[in-house]
Design an enzyme around this catalytic site. Structure first.
Site, PDB file in Angstrom:
ATOM      1  N   ARG A  28       1.217 -16.138  25.373  1.00 34.32           N
ATOM      2  CA  ARG A  28       2.053 -16.150  24.173  1.00 34.32           C
ATOM      3  C   ARG A  28       2.996 -14.956  24.179  1.00 34.32           C
ATOM      4  O   ARG A  28       2.610 -13.846  24.563  1.00 34.32           O
ATOM      5  CB  ARG A  28       1.187 -16.130  22.911  1.00 34.32           C
ATOM      6  CG  ARG A  28       0.381 -17.387  22.756  1.00 34.32           C
ATOM      7  CD  ARG A  28      -0.107 -17.623  21.330  1.00 34.32           C
ATOM      8  NE  ARG A  28      -1.073 -18.726  21.325  1.00 34.32           N
ATOM      9  CZ  ARG A  28      -0.736 -20.016  21.283  1.00 34.32           C
ATOM     10  NH1 ARG A  28       0.531 -20.367  21.216  1.00 34.32           N
ATOM     11  NH2 ARG A  28      -1.673 -20.954  21.297  1.00 34.32           N
ATOM     12  N   ASP A  29       4.235 -15.203  23.748  1.00 32.24           N
ATOM     13  CA  ASP A  29       5.209 -14.129  23.624  1.00 32.24           C
ATOM     14  C   ASP A  29       4.726 -13.154  22.547  1.00 32.24           C
ATOM     15  O   ASP A  29       4.249 -13.551  21.485  1.00 32.24           O
ATOM     16  CB  ASP A  29       6.586 -14.703  23.247  1.00 32.24           C
ATOM     17  CG  ASP A  29       7.700 -13.696  23.490  1.00 32.24           C
ATOM     18  OD1 ASP A  29       8.537 -13.944  24.385  1.00 32.24           O
ATOM     19  OD2 ASP A  29       7.748 -12.672  22.772  1.00 32.24           O
ATOM     20  N   ILE A  30       4.871 -11.871  22.840  1.00 31.71           N
ATOM     21  CA  ILE A  30       4.375 -10.841  21.914  1.00 31.71           C
ATOM     22  C   ILE A  30       5.210 -10.791  20.633  1.00 31.71           C
ATOM     23  O   ILE A  30       4.714 -10.363  19.580  1.00 31.71           O
ATOM     24  CB  ILE A  30       4.316  -9.471  22.632  1.00 31.71           C
ATOM     25  CG1 ILE A  30       3.331  -8.535  21.964  1.00 31.71           C
ATOM     26  CG2 ILE A  30       5.697  -8.844  22.773  1.00 31.71           C
ATOM     27  CD1 ILE A  30       2.978  -7.308  22.804  1.00 31.71           C
ATOM     28  N   ASN A  86      16.440 -17.249  30.284  1.00 29.41           N
ATOM     29  CA  ASN A  86      17.521 -16.277  30.112  1.00 29.41           C
ATOM     30  C   ASN A  86      17.746 -15.558  31.442  1.00 29.41           C
ATOM     31  O   ASN A  86      16.783 -15.187  32.119  1.00 29.41           O
ATOM     32  CB  ASN A  86      17.156 -15.260  29.028  1.00 29.41           C
ATOM     33  CG  ASN A  86      17.047 -15.914  27.657  1.00 29.41           C
ATOM     34  OD1 ASN A  86      17.759 -16.859  27.358  1.00 29.41           O
ATOM     35  ND2 ASN A  86      16.141 -15.407  26.833  1.00 29.41           N
ATOM     36  N   VAL A  95      13.228  -8.893  30.290  1.00 30.13           N
ATOM     37  CA  VAL A  95      12.157  -8.624  31.258  1.00 30.13           C
ATOM     38  C   VAL A  95      12.590  -9.261  32.582  1.00 30.13           C
ATOM     39  O   VAL A  95      12.792 -10.482  32.658  1.00 30.13           O
ATOM     40  CB  VAL A  95      10.808  -9.205  30.793  1.00 30.13           C
ATOM     41  CG1 VAL A  95       9.757  -9.041  31.891  1.00 30.13           C
ATOM     42  CG2 VAL A  95      10.346  -8.536  29.502  1.00 30.13           C
ATOM     43  N   HIS A  99      10.873 -15.961  34.077  1.00 27.16           N
ATOM     44  CA  HIS A  99      10.004 -16.638  33.113  1.00 27.16           C
ATOM     45  C   HIS A  99      10.770 -17.733  32.396  1.00 27.16           C
ATOM     46  O   HIS A  99      11.991 -17.678  32.277  1.00 27.16           O
ATOM     47  CB  HIS A  99       9.423 -15.645  32.100  1.00 27.16           C
ATOM     48  CG  HIS A  99      10.456 -14.806  31.404  1.00 27.16           C
ATOM     49  ND1 HIS A  99      11.041 -13.712  32.014  1.00 27.16           N
ATOM     50  CD2 HIS A  99      11.037 -14.906  30.197  1.00 27.16           C
ATOM     51  CE1 HIS A  99      11.917 -13.175  31.190  1.00 27.16           C
ATOM     52  NE2 HIS A  99      11.955 -13.886  30.075  1.00 27.16           N
ATOM     53  N   MET A 100      10.004 -18.686  31.917  1.00 19.55           N
ATOM     54  CA  MET A 100      10.549 -19.797  31.137  1.00 19.55           C
ATOM     55  C   MET A 100       9.936 -19.698  29.749  1.00 19.55           C
ATOM     56  O   MET A 100       8.722 -19.579  29.613  1.00 19.55           O
ATOM     57  CB  MET A 100      10.142 -21.107  31.822  1.00 19.55           C
ATOM     58  CG  MET A 100      10.661 -22.371  31.176  1.00 19.55           C
ATOM     59  SD  MET A 100      10.047 -23.808  32.094  1.00 19.55           S
ATOM     60  CE  MET A 100      11.223 -23.899  33.433  1.00 19.55           C
ATOM     61  N   HIS A 101      10.803 -19.690  28.717  1.00 27.31           N
ATOM     62  CA  HIS A 101      10.312 -19.716  27.339  1.00 27.31           C
ATOM     63  C   HIS A 101      10.046 -21.167  26.942  1.00 27.31           C
ATOM     64  O   HIS A 101      10.892 -22.031  27.171  1.00 27.31           O
ATOM     65  CB  HIS A 101      11.370 -19.179  26.372  1.00 27.31           C
ATOM     66  CG  HIS A 101      11.726 -17.732  26.552  1.00 27.31           C
ATOM     67  ND1 HIS A 101      11.279 -16.750  25.689  1.00 27.31           N
ATOM     68  CD2 HIS A 101      12.500 -17.105  27.463  1.00 27.31           C
ATOM     69  CE1 HIS A 101      11.781 -15.582  26.076  1.00 27.31           C
ATOM     70  NE2 HIS A 101      12.526 -15.764  27.145  1.00 27.31           N
TER      71      HIS A 101
HETATM   72  P1  5GP Z   1      13.736 -12.390  27.929  1.00 26.15           P
HETATM   73  O1  5GP Z   1      14.441 -11.668  26.818  1.00 26.15           O
HETATM   74  O2  5GP Z   1      13.678 -11.547  29.191  1.00 26.15           O
HETATM   75  O3  5GP Z   1      14.230 -13.791  28.171  1.00 26.15           O
HETATM   76  O4  5GP Z   1      12.262 -12.597  27.436  1.00 26.15           O
HETATM   77  C1  5GP Z   1      11.264 -11.633  27.544  1.00 26.15           C
HETATM   78  C2  5GP Z   1      10.238 -11.968  26.509  1.00 26.15           C
HETATM   79  O5  5GP Z   1       9.068 -11.248  26.829  1.00 26.15           O
HETATM   80  C3  5GP Z   1      10.643 -11.555  25.081  1.00 26.15           C
HETATM   81  O6  5GP Z   1      10.651 -12.690  24.245  1.00 26.15           O
HETATM   82  C4  5GP Z   1       9.570 -10.543  24.688  1.00 26.15           C
HETATM   83  O7  5GP Z   1       9.173 -10.666  23.342  1.00 26.15           O
HETATM   84  C5  5GP Z   1       8.435 -10.849  25.646  1.00 26.15           C
HETATM   85  N1  5GP Z   1       7.623  -9.689  26.000  1.00 26.15           N
HETATM   86  C6  5GP Z   1       8.075  -8.453  26.355  1.00 26.15           C
HETATM   87  N2  5GP Z   1       7.039  -7.640  26.630  1.00 26.15           N
HETATM   88  C7  5GP Z   1       5.914  -8.389  26.455  1.00 26.15           C
HETATM   89  C8  5GP Z   1       4.522  -8.101  26.593  1.00 26.15           C
HETATM   90  O8  5GP Z   1       4.103  -6.993  26.918  1.00 26.15           O
HETATM   91  N3  5GP Z   1       3.658  -9.115  26.321  1.00 26.15           N
HETATM   92  C9  5GP Z   1       4.080 -10.360  25.947  1.00 26.15           C
HETATM   93  N4  5GP Z   1       3.154 -11.277  25.704  1.00 26.15           N
HETATM   94  N5  5GP Z   1       5.392 -10.662  25.813  1.00 26.15           N
HETATM   95  C10 5GP Z   1       6.285  -9.698  26.056  1.00 26.15           C
END
Ligand code: 5GP
Ligand code: ZN
Length: 113
Positions: A28-30, A86, A95, A99-101
């Site tokens: 799960r996203d944090i 993204n 990050v 990754h895929m949301h």
């Molecule tokens: P991006 O912005 O790179 O597409 O998505 C990165 C996602 O990773 C963000 O939605 C952010 O909330 C999530 N994220 C960042 N650090 C952590 C973490 O330590 N644990 C979890 N579960 N999600 C994280």
């Protein structure tokens, strides 16, 4: 190792892990932006879509199939969801581990208009 997703994969950082196999992990996203917000992440560190190669085609397909399975598990498959990758700073990537949301629920609808 500075990559937070590599730390989660190695068990060195906590996460709410929902699924893991020999190629991917899902947690799960944090900071969820909808009632369902899950990240599907390859175990191997690949920085972004920009670094994908032809040999990774099956891996990306596997990520999408894992997302589909998780959508069923979360009970959102019927109503629908978004799969988002993204890429790069102007693509909203924060990050730099591929990754895929998987995003679903009421607020997912307004994401892209
Ligand atoms: P991006 O912005 O790179 O597409 O998505 C990165 C996602 O990773 C963000 O939605 C952010 O909330 C999530 N994220 C960042 N650090 C952590 C973490 O330590 N644990 C979890 N579960 N999600 C994280
Ligand atoms: Zn990584």
């Amino acid at each position: 190792m500075s990559c937070i997703f590599c730390k989660i994969i190695a068990g060195e950082a906590p996460a709410a892990i929902l699924y893991r196999d020999e190629q991917v992990i899902a947690f799960r996203d944090i900071h969820p932006i909808a009632s369902t917000h899950i990240l599907i992440v390859p175990l191997r560190h690949i920085s972004s879509v920009n670094e994908l190669e032809e040999a990774d085609a099956a891996l990306v397909g596997h990520m999408a199939l894992a997302a589909k399975q998780l959508a069923v598990q979360e009970g959102v498959a019927g109503r629908g969801y978004r799969l988002i990758m993204n890429t790069g700073p102007e693509g909203g990537q924060s990050v730099f581990h591929l990754h895929m949301h998987l995003i679903a629920g009421k607020s997912a609808r307004s994401l892209l208009g």
